[in-house]
Design an enzyme around this catalytic site. Sequence first.
Site, PDB file in Angstrom:
ATOM      1  N   LYS A  75       0.812  -1.192   0.000  1.00 55.02           N
ATOM      2  CA  LYS A  75       0.000   0.000   0.000  1.00 55.02           C
ATOM      3  C   LYS A  75       0.858   1.260   0.000  1.00 55.02           C
ATOM      4  O   LYS A  75       0.442   2.320  -0.448  1.00 55.02           O
ATOM      5  CB  LYS A  75      -0.888   0.017   1.250  1.00 55.02           C
ATOM      6  CG  LYS A  75      -1.913  -1.057   1.317  1.00 55.02           C
ATOM      7  CD  LYS A  75      -2.703  -0.884   2.626  1.00 55.02           C
ATOM      8  CE  LYS A  75      -3.685  -1.976   2.850  1.00 55.02           C
ATOM      9  NZ  LYS A  75      -4.346  -1.836   4.185  1.00 55.02           N
ATOM     10  N   GLU A 140       7.952   1.890  -5.992  1.00 53.53           N
ATOM     11  CA  GLU A 140       7.989   1.421  -4.596  1.00 53.53           C
ATOM     12  C   GLU A 140       8.318   2.622  -3.703  1.00 53.53           C
ATOM     13  O   GLU A 140       9.164   3.457  -4.057  1.00 53.53           O
ATOM     14  CB  GLU A 140       9.061   0.310  -4.522  1.00 53.53           C
ATOM     15  CG  GLU A 140       9.536  -0.131  -3.172  1.00 53.53           C
ATOM     16  CD  GLU A 140       8.506  -0.934  -2.393  1.00 53.53           C
ATOM     17  OE1 GLU A 140       7.484  -0.335  -2.026  1.00 53.53           O
ATOM     18  OE2 GLU A 140       8.746  -2.130  -2.124  1.00 53.53           O
ATOM     19  N   ASP A 144      14.411  -0.988   1.988  1.00 55.73           N
ATOM     20  CA  ASP A 144      15.136  -1.087   3.256  1.00 55.73           C
ATOM     21  C   ASP A 144      16.279  -2.084   3.053  1.00 55.73           C
ATOM     22  O   ASP A 144      17.335  -1.743   2.538  1.00 55.73           O
ATOM     23  CB  ASP A 144      14.119  -1.520   4.323  1.00 55.73           C
ATOM     24  CG  ASP A 144      14.665  -1.537   5.724  1.00 55.73           C
ATOM     25  OD1 ASP A 144      15.887  -1.526   5.880  1.00 55.73           O
ATOM     26  OD2 ASP A 144      13.872  -1.582   6.679  1.00 55.73           O
ATOM     27  N   GLY A 146      16.137  -4.376   0.881  1.00 52.03           N
ATOM     28  CA  GLY A 146      16.090  -4.677  -0.557  1.00 52.03           C
ATOM     29  C   GLY A 146      15.504  -6.058  -0.834  1.00 52.03           C
ATOM     30  O   GLY A 146      15.313  -6.426  -1.991  1.00 52.03           O
ATOM     31  N   THR A 148      12.451  -7.216  -0.383  1.00 56.64           N
ATOM     32  CA  THR A 148      11.136  -7.131  -1.026  1.00 56.64           C
ATOM     33  C   THR A 148      11.311  -6.869  -2.517  1.00 56.64           C
ATOM     34  O   THR A 148      10.711  -7.547  -3.356  1.00 56.64           O
ATOM     35  CB  THR A 148      10.312  -5.979  -0.400  1.00 56.64           C
ATOM     36  OG1 THR A 148      10.248  -6.198   1.005  1.00 56.64           O
ATOM     37  CG2 THR A 148       8.921  -5.905  -0.975  1.00 56.64           C
ATOM     38  N   ASP A 200       3.246   3.455   6.422  1.00 57.97           N
ATOM     39  CA  ASP A 200       2.487   3.236   7.660  1.00 57.97           C
ATOM     40  C   ASP A 200       3.313   2.606   8.772  1.00 57.97           C
ATOM     41  O   ASP A 200       4.411   2.080   8.548  1.00 57.97           O
ATOM     42  CB  ASP A 200       1.308   2.305   7.387  1.00 57.97           C
ATOM     43  CG  ASP A 200       1.777   0.842   7.228  1.00 57.97           C
ATOM     44  OD1 ASP A 200       2.733   0.610   6.454  1.00 57.97           O
ATOM     45  OD2 ASP A 200       1.212  -0.046   7.889  1.00 57.97           O
TER      46      ASP A 200
HETATM   47  P1  IMP Z   1      12.817  -4.496   2.629  1.00 58.45           P
HETATM   48  O1  IMP Z   1      12.345  -5.789   2.086  1.00 58.45           O
HETATM   49  O2  IMP Z   1      13.623  -4.672   3.886  1.00 58.45           O
HETATM   50  O3  IMP Z   1      13.546  -3.652   1.609  1.00 58.45           O
HETATM   51  O4  IMP Z   1      11.548  -3.696   3.113  1.00 58.45           O
HETATM   52  C1  IMP Z   1      10.756  -2.966   2.227  1.00 58.45           C
HETATM   53  C2  IMP Z   1       9.343  -2.871   2.746  1.00 58.45           C
HETATM   54  O5  IMP Z   1       9.330  -2.711   4.163  1.00 58.45           O
HETATM   55  C3  IMP Z   1       8.656  -1.643   2.198  1.00 58.45           C
HETATM   56  O6  IMP Z   1       7.914  -1.981   1.058  1.00 58.45           O
HETATM   57  C4  IMP Z   1       7.786  -1.192   3.344  1.00 58.45           C
HETATM   58  O7  IMP Z   1       6.544  -1.848   3.283  1.00 58.45           O
HETATM   59  C5  IMP Z   1       8.471  -1.675   4.582  1.00 58.45           C
HETATM   60  N1  IMP Z   1       9.305  -0.659   5.266  1.00 58.45           N
HETATM   61  C6  IMP Z   1      10.649  -0.681   5.398  1.00 58.45           C
HETATM   62  N2  IMP Z   1      11.086   0.379   6.093  1.00 58.45           N
HETATM   63  C7  IMP Z   1      10.001   1.106   6.396  1.00 58.45           C
HETATM   64  C8  IMP Z   1       9.803   2.348   7.104  1.00 58.45           C
HETATM   65  O8  IMP Z   1      10.742   3.020   7.583  1.00 58.45           O
HETATM   66  N3  IMP Z   1       8.512   2.773   7.212  1.00 58.45           N
HETATM   67  C9  IMP Z   1       7.452   2.075   6.704  1.00 58.45           C
HETATM   68  N4  IMP Z   1       7.595   0.922   6.043  1.00 58.45           N
HETATM   69  C10 IMP Z   1       8.844   0.434   5.882  1.00 58.45           C
END
Ligand code: IMP
Length: 224
Positions: A75, A140, A144, A146, A148, A200
Amino acid sequence: MADVVSKTALDCGIVIEDDWPGYNIDLFSSPTHYSGDLECVYIPHGVIMDRTERLARNIMDDLGDHDLVVLCVLKGGYQFSADLVEGIKTLSRNSNRSIPMRVHFIRLKSYLNDQSTEDLQIIGAEDLSFLNGKNVLIVEAIVDTGNTLKMLLKHVEGFRPKMIKVAGLLVKRVPHSVACLPDYVGFEIPNRFVVGYALDYNEYFRDLDHICVLSETGKMKYKI
Ligand code: IMP
Protein backbone atom coordinates in the site's frame (compact mmCIF):
# COMPACT_ATOMS: atom_id res chain seq x y z
CA MET A 1 18.79 -2.01 -11.96
CA ALA A 2 21.82 0.02 -10.91
CA ASP A 3 24.65 -1.94 -9.35
CA VAL A 4 25.63 -0.74 -5.85
CA VAL A 5 29.32 -0.66 -6.75
CA SER A 6 28.91 1.58 -9.78
CA LYS A 7 26.39 4.03 -8.31
CA THR A 8 27.08 7.74 -8.79
CA ALA A 9 26.13 10.68 -6.54
CA LEU A 10 23.02 11.39 -8.61
CA ASP A 11 21.89 7.75 -8.55
CA CYS A 12 21.55 7.99 -4.75
CA GLY A 13 19.10 10.88 -4.96
CA ILE A 14 19.14 13.49 -2.22
CA VAL A 15 21.33 12.11 0.57
CA ILE A 16 20.04 12.75 4.10
CA GLU A 17 22.94 12.34 6.51
CA ASP A 18 22.82 10.32 9.75
CA ASP A 19 22.99 13.44 11.93
CA TRP A 20 19.97 15.12 10.28
CA PRO A 21 17.65 15.90 13.23
CA GLY A 22 14.62 16.74 11.06
CA TYR A 23 12.37 19.77 11.58
CA ASN A 24 10.46 20.52 14.74
CA ILE A 25 7.00 19.06 14.21
CA ASP A 26 5.34 22.36 15.25
CA LEU A 27 6.92 24.22 12.33
CA PHE A 28 4.52 22.41 9.94
CA SER A 29 0.84 21.46 9.88
CA SER A 30 0.02 17.85 10.69
CA PRO A 31 -3.18 16.11 11.81
CA THR A 32 -3.97 16.75 15.48
CA HIS A 33 -4.87 13.06 15.94
CA TYR A 34 -1.13 12.33 15.71
CA SER A 35 -0.02 14.96 18.19
CA GLY A 36 2.69 13.48 20.45
CA ASP A 37 3.18 10.50 18.11
CA LEU A 38 5.87 12.06 15.92
CA GLU A 39 9.44 12.98 16.77
CA CYS A 40 10.13 15.26 13.80
CA VAL A 41 9.31 16.09 10.19
CA TYR A 42 12.05 14.31 8.28
CA ILE A 43 11.10 15.30 4.70
CA PRO A 44 8.41 17.96 4.24
CA HIS A 45 5.67 17.25 1.70
CA GLY A 46 6.75 20.12 -0.58
CA VAL A 47 10.28 18.71 -0.88
CA ILE A 48 8.88 15.26 -1.73
CA MET A 49 6.76 16.84 -4.47
CA ASP A 50 9.68 18.81 -5.92
CA ARG A 51 11.92 15.75 -5.98
CA THR A 52 9.15 13.64 -7.54
CA GLU A 53 8.70 16.24 -10.28
CA ARG A 54 12.39 15.89 -11.16
CA LEU A 55 12.21 12.07 -11.13
CA ALA A 56 9.28 12.31 -13.55
CA ARG A 57 11.48 14.39 -15.85
CA ASN A 58 14.34 11.88 -15.64
CA ILE A 59 11.94 9.06 -16.49
CA MET A 60 10.53 11.08 -19.35
CA ASP A 61 14.05 11.79 -20.68
CA ASP A 62 15.00 8.11 -20.56
CA LEU A 63 11.76 6.45 -21.56
CA GLY A 64 9.78 9.06 -23.54
CA ASP A 65 7.97 7.47 -26.52
CA HIS A 66 7.95 3.99 -24.89
CA ASP A 67 4.67 2.46 -23.76
CA LEU A 68 4.91 2.00 -20.01
CA VAL A 69 3.16 -0.25 -17.54
CA VAL A 70 3.46 1.36 -14.12
CA LEU A 71 3.36 -1.28 -11.41
CA CYS A 72 2.50 0.43 -8.14
CA VAL A 73 3.54 -1.49 -5.02
CA LEU A 74 0.75 -1.14 -2.46
CA LYS A 75 0.00 0.00 0.00
CA GLY A 76 2.92 2.31 0.74
CA GLY A 77 3.57 3.22 -2.89
CA TYR A 78 0.14 4.63 -3.75
CA GLN A 79 0.91 8.28 -3.03
CA PHE A 80 4.34 8.33 -4.68
CA SER A 81 2.96 6.44 -7.65
CA ALA A 82 0.03 8.84 -8.05
CA ASP A 83 2.28 11.91 -7.86
CA LEU A 84 4.91 10.41 -10.16
CA VAL A 85 2.32 9.44 -12.78
CA GLU A 86 0.81 12.92 -12.49
CA GLY A 87 4.28 14.43 -13.07
CA ILE A 88 4.85 12.27 -16.17
CA LYS A 89 1.36 13.18 -17.47
CA THR A 90 2.06 16.89 -17.04
CA LEU A 91 5.34 16.60 -18.93
CA SER A 92 3.65 14.53 -21.65
CA ARG A 93 1.01 17.24 -22.08
CA ASN A 94 3.59 19.99 -22.41
CA SER A 95 6.13 18.44 -24.76
CA ASN A 96 6.24 16.67 -28.11
CA ARG A 97 7.41 13.44 -26.47
CA SER A 98 4.85 11.49 -24.53
CA ILE A 99 4.60 8.22 -22.66
CA PRO A 100 1.39 6.19 -23.00
CA MET A 101 0.89 4.67 -19.54
CA ARG A 102 -1.13 1.88 -18.01
CA VAL A 103 -1.22 1.58 -14.24
CA HIS A 104 -1.45 -1.66 -12.29
CA PHE A 105 -1.26 -2.46 -8.60
CA ILE A 106 0.39 -5.22 -6.62
CA ARG A 107 0.18 -5.59 -2.88
CA LEU A 108 3.10 -6.81 -0.77
CA LYS A 109 3.28 -7.26 2.98
CA SER A 110 6.35 -8.05 5.06
CA TYR A 111 6.35 -5.77 8.11
CA LEU A 112 4.97 -6.13 11.64
CA ASN A 113 5.42 -3.09 13.90
CA ASP A 114 8.73 -1.60 12.71
CA GLN A 115 10.40 -4.96 11.94
CA SER A 116 10.82 -6.76 8.65
CA THR A 117 9.59 -10.37 8.74
CA GLU A 118 10.69 -13.33 6.62
CA ASP A 119 7.10 -13.84 5.61
CA LEU A 120 6.71 -11.79 2.44
CA GLN A 121 3.31 -12.10 0.83
CA ILE A 122 2.11 -11.03 -2.60
CA ILE A 123 -1.60 -10.33 -2.27
CA GLY A 124 -3.65 -10.19 -5.48
CA ALA A 125 -2.34 -9.75 -9.06
CA GLU A 126 -0.20 -12.90 -8.79
CA ASP A 127 -0.78 -13.48 -12.49
CA LEU A 128 1.05 -10.70 -14.25
CA SER A 129 1.11 -12.36 -17.67
CA PHE A 130 -0.07 -9.08 -19.24
CA LEU A 131 3.48 -7.80 -18.56
CA ASN A 132 4.88 -10.09 -21.27
CA GLY A 133 6.87 -7.96 -23.76
CA LYS A 134 6.04 -4.69 -21.98
CA ASN A 135 8.20 -1.92 -20.51
CA VAL A 136 7.56 -2.01 -16.78
CA LEU A 137 8.19 0.72 -14.22
CA ILE A 138 7.93 -0.65 -10.68
CA VAL A 139 7.09 2.13 -8.22
CA GLU A 140 7.99 1.42 -4.60
CA ALA A 141 7.89 3.88 -1.68
CA ILE A 142 10.82 2.54 0.32
CA VAL A 143 13.69 0.08 -0.04
CA ASP A 144 15.14 -1.09 3.26
CA THR A 145 17.13 -4.36 3.10
CA GLY A 146 16.09 -4.68 -0.56
CA ASN A 147 14.64 -8.17 0.01
CA THR A 148 11.14 -7.13 -1.03
CA LEU A 149 12.37 -5.53 -4.23
CA LYS A 150 14.63 -8.47 -5.05
CA MET A 151 11.79 -10.91 -4.61
CA LEU A 152 9.36 -8.75 -6.57
CA LEU A 153 11.84 -8.38 -9.43
CA LYS A 154 12.24 -12.13 -9.61
CA HIS A 155 8.46 -12.52 -9.70
CA VAL A 156 8.01 -9.87 -12.42
CA GLU A 157 10.94 -11.17 -14.52
CA GLY A 158 9.14 -14.51 -14.65
CA PHE A 159 6.49 -12.87 -16.88
CA ARG A 160 9.17 -11.85 -19.43
CA PRO A 161 8.68 -8.10 -19.78
CA LYS A 162 10.80 -6.29 -22.40
CA MET A 163 12.34 -3.96 -19.81
CA ILE A 164 12.07 -3.37 -16.06
CA LYS A 165 12.95 -0.09 -14.36
CA VAL A 166 12.38 0.74 -10.70
CA ALA A 167 11.54 4.07 -9.08
CA GLY A 168 11.97 4.18 -5.30
CA LEU A 169 11.17 7.29 -3.30
CA LEU A 170 13.34 6.32 -0.32
CA VAL A 171 16.35 4.05 0.00
CA LYS A 172 17.66 3.32 3.49
CA ARG A 173 21.35 3.10 4.28
CA VAL A 174 21.41 -0.26 5.98
CA PRO A 175 24.40 -2.49 6.75
CA HIS A 176 23.01 -5.64 5.14
CA SER A 177 21.24 -4.46 2.03
CA VAL A 178 21.02 -6.79 -0.95
CA ALA A 179 22.97 -5.47 -3.92
CA CYS A 180 20.19 -3.88 -5.93
CA LEU A 181 19.04 -0.30 -6.07
CA PRO A 182 16.18 1.43 -7.87
CA ASP A 183 17.11 3.12 -11.15
CA TYR A 184 15.40 6.30 -9.95
CA VAL A 185 15.90 7.22 -6.27
CA GLY A 186 14.22 10.13 -4.50
CA PHE A 187 16.16 10.23 -1.23
CA GLU A 188 18.77 8.12 0.52
CA ILE A 189 17.94 8.15 4.22
CA PRO A 190 19.51 6.87 7.47
CA ASN A 191 18.33 3.59 8.95
CA ARG A 192 15.32 5.02 10.80
CA PHE A 193 11.69 3.96 10.70
CA VAL A 194 9.67 6.63 8.89
CA VAL A 195 5.96 7.14 8.32
CA GLY A 196 3.68 9.40 6.29
CA TYR A 197 3.10 10.05 2.59
CA ALA A 198 1.33 6.63 2.55
CA LEU A 199 4.02 4.84 4.59
CA ASP A 200 2.49 3.24 7.66
CA TYR A 201 3.17 1.83 11.08
CA ASN A 202 0.61 -0.95 11.54
CA GLU A 203 -1.72 0.87 9.09
CA TYR A 204 -1.52 4.23 10.90
CA PHE A 205 0.06 7.45 9.55
CA ARG A 206 -0.74 6.91 5.86
CA ASP A 207 -2.91 10.04 6.18
CA LEU A 208 0.08 12.23 7.01
CA ASP A 209 1.52 14.39 4.19
CA HIS A 210 5.10 14.75 5.42
CA ILE A 211 7.57 11.92 5.93
CA CYS A 212 8.16 11.86 9.68
CA VAL A 213 10.01 9.89 12.34
CA LEU A 214 7.82 8.17 14.93
CA SER A 215 8.20 9.05 18.60
CA GLU A 216 8.49 6.30 21.23
CA THR A 217 4.98 7.29 22.38
CA GLY A 218 3.68 6.74 18.84
CA LYS A 219 5.42 3.35 18.59
CA MET A 220 3.91 2.17 21.87
CA LYS A 221 0.44 3.55 21.13
CA TYR A 222 0.02 1.71 17.80
CA LYS A 223 2.03 -1.43 18.58
CA ILE A 224 0.35 -4.78 17.89
P1 IMP B 1 12.82 -4.50 2.63
O1 IMP B 1 12.34 -5.79 2.09
O2 IMP B 1 13.62 -4.67 3.89
O3 IMP B 1 13.55 -3.65 1.61
O4 IMP B 1 11.55 -3.70 3.11
C1 IMP B 1 10.76 -2.97 2.23
C2 IMP B 1 9.34 -2.87 2.75
O5 IMP B 1 9.33 -2.71 4.16
C3 IMP B 1 8.66 -1.64 2.20
O6 IMP B 1 7.91 -1.98 1.06
C4 IMP B 1 7.79 -1.19 3.34
O7 IMP B 1 6.54 -1.85 3.28
C5 IMP B 1 8.47 -1.68 4.58
N1 IMP B 1 9.31 -0.66 5.27
C6 IMP B 1 10.65 -0.68 5.40
N2 IMP B 1 11.09 0.38 6.09
C7 IMP B 1 10.00 1.11 6.40
C8 IMP B 1 9.80 2.35 7.10
O8 IMP B 1 10.74 3.02 7.58
N3 IMP B 1 8.51 2.77 7.21
C9 IMP B 1 7.45 2.07 6.70
N4 IMP B 1 7.59 0.92 6.04
C10 IMP B 1 8.84 0.43 5.88
